[in-house]
Write a protein that holds these residues in place. Sequence first.
Motif, PDB file in Angstrom:
ATOM      1  N   ILE A   3       1.001  -1.267  -0.074  1.00  0.00           N
ATOM      2  CA  ILE A   3      -0.117  -0.085   0.048  1.00  0.00           C
ATOM      3  C   ILE A   3       0.869   1.157  -0.063  1.00  0.00           C
ATOM      4  O   ILE A   3       0.716   2.241  -0.855  1.00  0.00           O
ATOM      5  CB  ILE A   3      -1.065  -0.056   1.230  1.00  0.00           C
ATOM      6  N   THR A   4       2.013   1.074   0.845  1.00  0.00           N
ATOM      7  CA  THR A   4       2.742   2.337   1.021  1.00  0.00           C
ATOM      8  C   THR A   4       3.630   2.743  -0.542  1.00  0.00           C
ATOM      9  O   THR A   4       3.268   3.863  -0.938  1.00  0.00           O
ATOM     10  CB  THR A   4       3.633   2.389   1.965  1.00  0.00           C
ATOM     11  N   GLY A   5       4.245   1.706  -1.044  1.00  0.00           N
ATOM     12  CA  GLY A   5       4.604   1.549  -2.270  1.00  0.00           C
ATOM     13  C   GLY A   5       3.680   2.222  -3.365  1.00  0.00           C
ATOM     14  O   GLY A   5       4.208   3.021  -4.231  1.00  0.00           O
ATOM     15  N   ARG A   6       2.396   1.617  -3.457  1.00  0.00           N
ATOM     16  CA  ARG A   6       1.360   2.080  -4.153  1.00  0.00           C
ATOM     17  C   ARG A   6       1.256   3.576  -4.153  1.00  0.00           C
ATOM     18  O   ARG A   6       1.032   4.206  -5.326  1.00  0.00           O
ATOM     19  CB  ARG A   6       0.508   1.120  -4.072  1.00  0.00           C
ATOM     20  N   ARG A   7       0.979   4.133  -3.107  1.00  0.00           N
ATOM     21  CA  ARG A   7       0.704   5.664  -2.972  1.00  0.00           C
ATOM     22  C   ARG A   7       1.840   6.287  -3.193  1.00  0.00           C
ATOM     23  O   ARG A   7       1.598   7.202  -3.875  1.00  0.00           O
ATOM     24  CB  ARG A   7       0.343   5.777  -1.434  1.00  0.00           C
ATOM     25  N   ILE A   8       3.118   6.064  -3.001  1.00  0.00           N
ATOM     26  CA  ILE A   8       4.288   6.601  -3.547  1.00  0.00           C
ATOM     27  C   ILE A   8       4.001   6.687  -5.241  1.00  0.00           C
ATOM     28  O   ILE A   8       4.253   7.741  -5.561  1.00  0.00           O
ATOM     29  CB  ILE A   8       5.566   6.336  -3.045  1.00  0.00           C
ATOM     30  N   LYS A   9       3.935   5.560  -5.699  1.00  0.00           N
ATOM     31  CA  LYS A   9       3.964   5.646  -7.102  1.00  0.00           C
ATOM     32  C   LYS A   9       2.677   6.406  -7.803  1.00  0.00           C
ATOM     33  O   LYS A   9       2.894   7.084  -8.730  1.00  0.00           O
ATOM     34  CB  LYS A   9       3.635   4.112  -7.528  1.00  0.00           C
ATOM     35  N   ASP A  10       1.506   6.205  -7.077  1.00  0.00           N
ATOM     36  CA  ASP A  10       0.429   7.070  -7.507  1.00  0.00           C
ATOM     37  C   ASP A  10       0.556   8.761  -7.197  1.00  0.00           C
ATOM     38  O   ASP A  10       0.442   9.438  -8.147  1.00  0.00           O
ATOM     39  CB  ASP A  10      -0.862   6.650  -6.540  1.00  0.00           C
ATOM     40  N   LEU A  11       1.472   9.211  -6.270  1.00  0.00           N
ATOM     41  CA  LEU A  11       1.509  10.542  -6.023  1.00  0.00           C
ATOM     42  C   LEU A  11       2.569  11.046  -7.154  1.00  0.00           C
ATOM     43  O   LEU A  11       2.375  12.286  -7.773  1.00  0.00           O
ATOM     44  CB  LEU A  11       2.114  10.655  -4.759  1.00  0.00           C
ATOM     45  N   ILE A  12       3.528  10.065  -7.634  1.00  0.00           N
ATOM     46  CA  ILE A  12       4.711  10.502  -8.427  1.00  0.00           C
ATOM     47  C   ILE A  12       3.969  10.517  -9.786  1.00  0.00           C
ATOM     48  O   ILE A  12       4.222  11.483 -10.543  1.00  0.00           O
ATOM     49  CB  ILE A  12       5.895   9.420  -8.487  1.00  0.00           C
ATOM     50  N   ASP A  13       3.105   9.578 -10.192  1.00  0.00           N
ATOM     51  CA  ASP A  13       2.443   9.438 -11.538  1.00  0.00           C
ATOM     52  C   ASP A  13       1.539  10.648 -11.500  1.00  0.00           C
ATOM     53  O   ASP A  13       1.500  11.259 -12.698  1.00  0.00           O
ATOM     54  CB  ASP A  13       1.775   8.152 -11.791  1.00  0.00           C
ATOM     55  N   LYS A  14       0.665  10.842 -10.710  1.00  0.00           N
ATOM     56  CA  LYS A  14      -0.204  11.990 -10.656  1.00  0.00           C
ATOM     57  C   LYS A  14       0.504  13.230 -11.080  1.00  0.00           C
ATOM     58  O   LYS A  14      -0.176  14.229 -11.643  1.00  0.00           O
ATOM     59  CB  LYS A  14      -0.943  12.147  -9.047  1.00  0.00           C
ATOM     60  N   ARG A  15       1.586  13.447 -10.565  1.00  0.00           N
ATOM     61  CA  ARG A  15       2.581  14.796 -10.963  1.00  0.00           C
ATOM     62  C   ARG A  15       3.345  14.640 -12.171  1.00  0.00           C
ATOM     63  O   ARG A  15       3.974  15.499 -12.497  1.00  0.00           O
ATOM     64  CB  ARG A  15       3.392  15.168  -9.647  1.00  0.00           C
ATOM     65  N   GLY A  16       3.145  13.551 -12.833  1.00  0.00           N
ATOM     66  CA  GLY A  16       3.792  13.547 -14.072  1.00  0.00           C
ATOM     67  C   GLY A  16       5.434  13.040 -13.742  1.00  0.00           C
ATOM     68  O   GLY A  16       6.088  13.728 -14.910  1.00  0.00           O
ATOM     69  N   LEU A  17       6.025  12.749 -12.737  1.00  0.00           N
ATOM     70  CA  LEU A  17       7.315  12.602 -12.255  1.00  0.00           C
ATOM     71  C   LEU A  17       7.740  11.227 -12.389  1.00  0.00           C
ATOM     72  O   LEU A  17       6.897  10.272 -12.612  1.00  0.00           O
ATOM     73  CB  LEU A  17       7.499  13.130 -11.004  1.00  0.00           C
ATOM     74  N   THR A  18       9.043  11.077 -12.614  1.00  0.00           N
ATOM     75  CA  THR A  18       9.435   9.360 -12.709  1.00  0.00           C
ATOM     76  C   THR A  18      10.183   9.457 -11.319  1.00  0.00           C
ATOM     77  O   THR A  18      10.419  10.404 -10.513  1.00  0.00           O
ATOM     78  CB  THR A  18      10.720   9.311 -13.532  1.00  0.00           C
ATOM     79  N   GLN A  19      10.515   8.117 -10.889  1.00  0.00           N
ATOM     80  CA  GLN A  19      11.133   7.992  -9.722  1.00  0.00           C
ATOM     81  C   GLN A  19      12.471   8.473  -9.581  1.00  0.00           C
ATOM     82  O   GLN A  19      12.910   9.193  -8.633  1.00  0.00           O
ATOM     83  CB  GLN A  19      11.259   6.427  -9.596  1.00  0.00           C
ATOM     84  N   SER A  20      13.167   8.689 -10.831  1.00  0.00           N
ATOM     85  CA  SER A  20      14.336   9.478 -10.886  1.00  0.00           C
ATOM     86  C   SER A  20      14.209  10.794 -10.612  1.00  0.00           C
ATOM     87  O   SER A  20      14.996  11.364  -9.826  1.00  0.00           O
ATOM     88  CB  SER A  20      15.171   9.257 -12.226  1.00  0.00           C
TER      89      SER A  20
END
Length: 108
Positions: A3-20
């Motif tokens: 769940i925590t990882g999914r939330r981080i990914k969702d927040l990154i994706d929502k802002r159009g960012l990559t993990q990098s």
Amino acid sequence: MNITGRRIKDLIDKRGLTQSELADLMGVHQQSVSRWVNSSNLKTAVIEDICKALKIPVIEFYFDEHQISKALNIAPEWIILIKKIEQLDIDLQRKIMKHFISALELLE
């Protein structure tokens, strides 16, 4: 993914960012962000740092706009407006709040 990882990914994706790109904003290695996305238990300090880099309140990490609006019993549009105001210069925030207070006083 937890769940925590999914939330981080969702927040990154929502802002159009990559993990990098998030890693660059935070001044950490991309591998750290990848590890956080795949980790089940993050320290509170890491979550706070992620929120600071994404310029969101910590509560938004745990709850989305609809959950917050439901808990506060206000329309989701108000949450969106509040977030937009939070992004403004502090002096402009104060001016807006003065207008809100004046409007509320008129309603009383």
